[in-house]
Design an enzyme around this catalytic site. Structure first.
Site, PDB file in Angstrom:
ATOM      1  N   HIS A  64     -24.298  50.506  97.446  1.00  0.00           N
ATOM      2  CA  HIS A  64     -23.284  49.512  97.807  1.00  0.00           C
ATOM      3  C   HIS A  64     -22.303  50.150  98.783  1.00  0.00           C
ATOM      4  O   HIS A  64     -22.343  51.359  99.020  1.00  0.00           O
ATOM      5  CB  HIS A  64     -22.583  48.957  96.569  1.00  0.00           C
ATOM      6  N   ASP A  68     -16.959  55.805  98.410  1.00  0.00           N
ATOM      7  CA  ASP A  68     -17.490  57.027  97.790  1.00  0.00           C
ATOM      8  C   ASP A  68     -19.016  57.111  97.863  1.00  0.00           C
ATOM      9  O   ASP A  68     -19.597  58.133  97.511  1.00  0.00           O
ATOM     10  CB  ASP A  68     -16.993  57.178  96.338  1.00  0.00           C
ATOM     11  N   HIS A  69     -19.656  56.049  98.362  1.00  0.00           N
ATOM     12  CA  HIS A  69     -21.121  56.057  98.477  1.00  0.00           C
ATOM     13  C   HIS A  69     -21.616  56.042  99.930  1.00  0.00           C
ATOM     14  O   HIS A  69     -22.803  56.186 100.178  1.00  0.00           O
ATOM     15  CB  HIS A  69     -21.710  54.860  97.715  1.00  0.00           C
ATOM     16  N   HIS A 140     -21.295  44.609  90.328  1.00  0.00           N
ATOM     17  CA  HIS A 140     -20.224  45.561  90.635  1.00  0.00           C
ATOM     18  C   HIS A 140     -19.166  44.911  91.551  1.00  0.00           C
ATOM     19  O   HIS A 140     -18.490  45.591  92.308  1.00  0.00           O
ATOM     20  CB  HIS A 140     -20.859  46.804  91.276  1.00  0.00           C
ATOM     21  N   ASP A 208     -23.152  52.592  90.465  1.00  0.00           N
ATOM     22  CA  ASP A 208     -22.049  51.733  90.019  1.00  0.00           C
ATOM     23  C   ASP A 208     -22.505  50.344  89.569  1.00  0.00           C
ATOM     24  O   ASP A 208     -23.085  49.580  90.356  1.00  0.00           O
ATOM     25  CB  ASP A 208     -21.020  51.578  91.154  1.00  0.00           C
ATOM     26  N   HIS A 266     -21.783  60.451  88.675  1.00  0.00           N
ATOM     27  CA  HIS A 266     -20.623  59.619  89.024  1.00  0.00           C
ATOM     28  C   HIS A 266     -19.528  59.888  87.993  1.00  0.00           C
ATOM     29  O   HIS A 266     -19.069  59.003  87.278  1.00  0.00           O
ATOM     30  CB  HIS A 266     -21.015  58.131  89.076  1.00  0.00           C
TER      31      HIS A 266
HETATM   32 ZN   LIG Z   1     -18.709  54.810  93.094  1.00  0.00          ZN
HETATM   33 ZN   LIG Z   2     -18.450  51.252  93.542  1.00  0.00          ZN
END
Ligand SMILES: [Zn+2]
Ligand SMILES: [Zn+2]
Length: 300
Positions: A64, A68-69, A140, A208, A266
């Site tokens: 997604h 942070d990804h 999410h 996530d 994570h």
């Molecule tokens: Zn994340």
């Molecule tokens: Zn996320």
């Protein structure tokens, strides 16, 4: 092909990286495939620190578009550009990722010297004779995918049965491996009697997401289940509010999906000094669990 599948954790933090943990990125290497799952900020340096060559990556699976990804994509692609990367880079992600990444990476106004193909995927979206990759929608708040990589079990000759059969090695055995029956000196040999199929190997990546009904069937029979565990059970209401899983839920998913091994990742900075809290919580429910550290690698 008997080589093992290798999974290397290049980043294991949640939203905020720590001194020990970089943002999420996981590398799956097998045969000619080097598949990167998510690419948090600093991922390209994590490759160097792991003594791996980032330019070998040929596919990137994005779960997604949270920072942070994906914040590492821009730098990684810039390095590809300066390193003579000369193959097509395939980037897969959930609905909406194509336009988002075209803007984020400036693809419409910065000309790359190599081709980047971005595809929005769900279900089984890539398959060869030897493996396939599939995606499932998670919950999410924004479009999010979980992924599975499945190496198909190959047909192998049962050596004991072969010995009894007195068949010579060579071309005839190749036919048996292809599932074809053969005739030798007037006698018919059935492929199904002399061969067996190896088990598939499955690695699932559930990052996530809020707990939802699709996770367990999607992760069914994983050899490795890589699962986010952003919160502990005491904070389960906060986990729900932020659309994440707890370590306990990760354990429950591993158990219900009949997975062989669970790897927690994570990891929030909250647990920097008490990471056993998450590990212990999962282990109460599912024994074969590991809490990933940056640069950990696993082979199956
Ligand atoms: Zn994340
Ligand atoms: Zn996320």
């Amino acid at each position: 092909m008997v080589s093992k599948i290798k999974v290397t954790f290049l980043g294991t933090s949640a939203q905020i990286p720590t001194a020990r943990r970089n943002h999420t990125a996981i590398l799956l290497s097998w045969d000619k495939e080097n598949i990167l799952i998510d690419c948090g900020e600093g991922t390209q340096r994590q490759f160097r620190r792991a003594r791996l060559n980032p330019c070998k990556v040929n596919r990137i699976l994005i779960t997604h578009k949270h920072g942070d990804h994906i914040f590492g994509l821009l730098g990684l692609i810039s390095t590809f550009e300066h390193s003579g990367y000369n193959k097509t880079l395939y980037i897969y992600g959930p609905k909406g990722i194509k336009k988002f990444l075209e803007n984020f990476l400036g693809l419409n106004y910065v000309k790359q010297s190599f081709e980047i193909k971005i595809e929005e995927v769900s279900g089984k979206f890539f398959e060869t004779e030897n493996f396939y990759i599939e995606a499932e929608k998670m919950e999410h708040g924004i479009p999010t995918n979980a992924y599975s990589f499945v190496k198909k079990g190959q047909i192998r000759i049962d050596k004991k049965k072969l010995k009894k059969s007195n068949l010579p090695s060579g071309i005839l055995l190749k036919k048996l491996k292809q599932g074809k029956d053969i005739v030798y000196e007037g006698k018919k040999y059935l492929a199904k009697n002399l061969t067996y199929k190896e088990e598939d190997k499955k690695i699932s990546f559930v990052l996530d997401t809020l707990m939802n009904k699709k996770i367990v069937p999607f992760a069914k029979n994983s050899d490795l289940l890589i699962c986010e565990s952003s919160f502990d059970d005491e904070l389960k209401d906060m986990a729900k509010e932020h659309l994440h899983l707890t370590a306990k839920q990760a354990g429950e998913i591993a158990k219900k999906s009949n997975s062989k091994k669970l790897i927690l990742t994570h990891i929030s900075q909250r647990y920097e000094k008490e990471k056993n809290k998450l590990f212990d919580e999962s282990k109460k429910i599912f024994k074969n669990v590991v809490l990933a550290e940056d640069f950990d690698s696993f082979e199956i």
